[in-house]
Enzyme design. Structure first.
Site, short mmCIF file in Angstrom:
data_model
loop_
_atom_site.label_atom_id
_atom_site.label_comp_id
_atom_site.label_asym_id
_atom_site.label_seq_id
_atom_site.Cartn_x
_atom_site.Cartn_y
_atom_site.Cartn_z
N HIS A 98 -7.40 -5.86 -0.39
CA HIS A 98 -6.27 -4.97 -0.08
C HIS A 98 -5.49 -5.43 1.16
CE1 HIS A 98 -4.18 -1.14 -0.48
NE2 HIS A 98 -4.24 -1.03 0.83
N ASP A 118 -9.13 -5.28 -4.88
CA ASP A 118 -8.80 -3.87 -4.66
C ASP A 118 -9.83 -3.04 -5.43
OD1 ASP A 118 -6.65 -2.87 -3.02
OD2 ASP A 118 -5.23 -4.01 -4.26
N SER A 124 0.85 -1.20 0.00
CA SER A 124 0.00 0.00 0.00
C SER A 124 0.89 1.26 0.00
CB SER A 124 -0.95 -0.09 1.21
OG SER A 124 -2.01 0.80 1.09
#
Ligand SMILES: N[C@@H](CC(=O)c1ccccc1NC=O)C(=O)O
Length: 290
Positions: free
Chosen positions: A265, A232, A149
């Site tokens: 994610h 995502d 991330s």
């Protein structure tokens, strides 16, 4: 608030896209998984905790050391995520569990998240952490980066460094960029930027998408894996796809796009505690340790 801004903020709220649980629960479970994995790693591996890489209070890293007699010892530097404003190295040793077992050194880097740190500070810190690691561990067989991330953004910024102002030029053999953000402009007008307070100028100079020519100069021998979660958000997926395309169309770079099935994610990185997980296997293979 406009519907457009609502939608942009939703796109940049990873927790709202997990098919596994509610937004609150997926974040709670993420933090728990990272903490538990890190505790396990600290129990299993030899550790050197809070090793300074600079003068600042937050400029410290944790080293997870394998017990090996091999001379072929690769080292992975892990950059944690959390939108440059959450998490720390204290829950970032989780991936050491399967890697240390295979004779790999894992380093979890701490950096000053916002509001204490700003984007320029964080980028400078992680770059200096890499220089410090290669100075202390000159005998390693290869240096690798892994970031999740916001940490994938920081890893991409490390790959895009002009090292001429530094005392050494790191040779990074491979980089795993997992569910990252590579163009900071779209987040400028969102809640993500509230503690960061980036101006457009700051966002531009810290966007890996703007620095591909420098990456080619500094990291042409590096194997780059751009990994993105199947679940995502479309904007997050686009960030990875666009960055992959920009790298791929640059002659001389070795880059692959990994679209990881059945992940969101959060569990795209959490599962690195498992030696059998696809991305763990890929990372080990890249380091010649599978
Ligand atoms: N507002 C963000 C929060 C977030 O991304 C996050 C929060 C706590 C710990 C980690 C996070 N993100 C990625 O590592 C979200 O919607 O997911």
């Amino acid at each position: 608030m406009s519907r457009w801004k609502d939608e942009l903020e939703r796109q940049f709220s990873p927790s709202q896209w997990s098919p596994r649980m509610s937004a609150d629960d997926v974040i709670k479970s993420h933090v728990t998984a990272l903490k538990e994995g890190t505790e396990r790693a600290r129990g299993l591996a030899q550790t050197l905790l809070n090793v300074p890489y600079g003068e600042g209070e937050g400029e410290k890293l944790d080293v997870y050391v394998p017990t090996t007699t091999s001379l072929d010892v690769p080292l992975v530097i892990y950059l944690h995520g959390g939108y440059w404003q959450f998490l720390s190295k204290e829950e970032s040793g989780f991936m050491a569990v399967p890697l240390v077992h295979k004779g790999v050194v894992v380093v979890a880097v701490g950096y000053d998240i916002a509001p204490k740190g700003n984007m320029d500070v964080m980028v400078s810190q992680v770059r200096r952490s890499v220089v410090s690691v290669i100075q202390q561990y000159s005998h390693i067989s290869g240096l690798y980066l892994c970031g999740h991330s916001a940490g994938a953004h920081l890893a991409a910024m490390i790959l895009s460094t002009d090292w001429s102002q530094y005392s050494v030029t790191p040779q990074i053999k491979g980089a795993f960029l997992v569910s990252g953000i590579y163009d900071l402009l779209p987040i400028l007008s969102t809640y993500v930027n509230e503690p960061l307070k980036m101006t457009e100028e700051v966002a531009l100079r810290n966007s890996p998408s703007q620095l591909v020519p420098q990456l080619k100069l500094s990291s042409s021998d590096c194997d780059i894996v751009v990994a993105v979660a199947q679940n995502d958000s479309p904007e997050f997926r686009k960030q990875s796809e666009d960055y992959y395309k920009a790298l791929e169309s640059t002659e001389g770079l070795k880059v692959t796009l990994e679209d990881v099935p059945n992940t969101d994610h959060f569990n795209i990185i959490e599962q690195l505690v498992d030696g059998d997980y696809h991305l763990t296997q890929l990372l080990l293979k890249m380091m010649g340790k599978s």
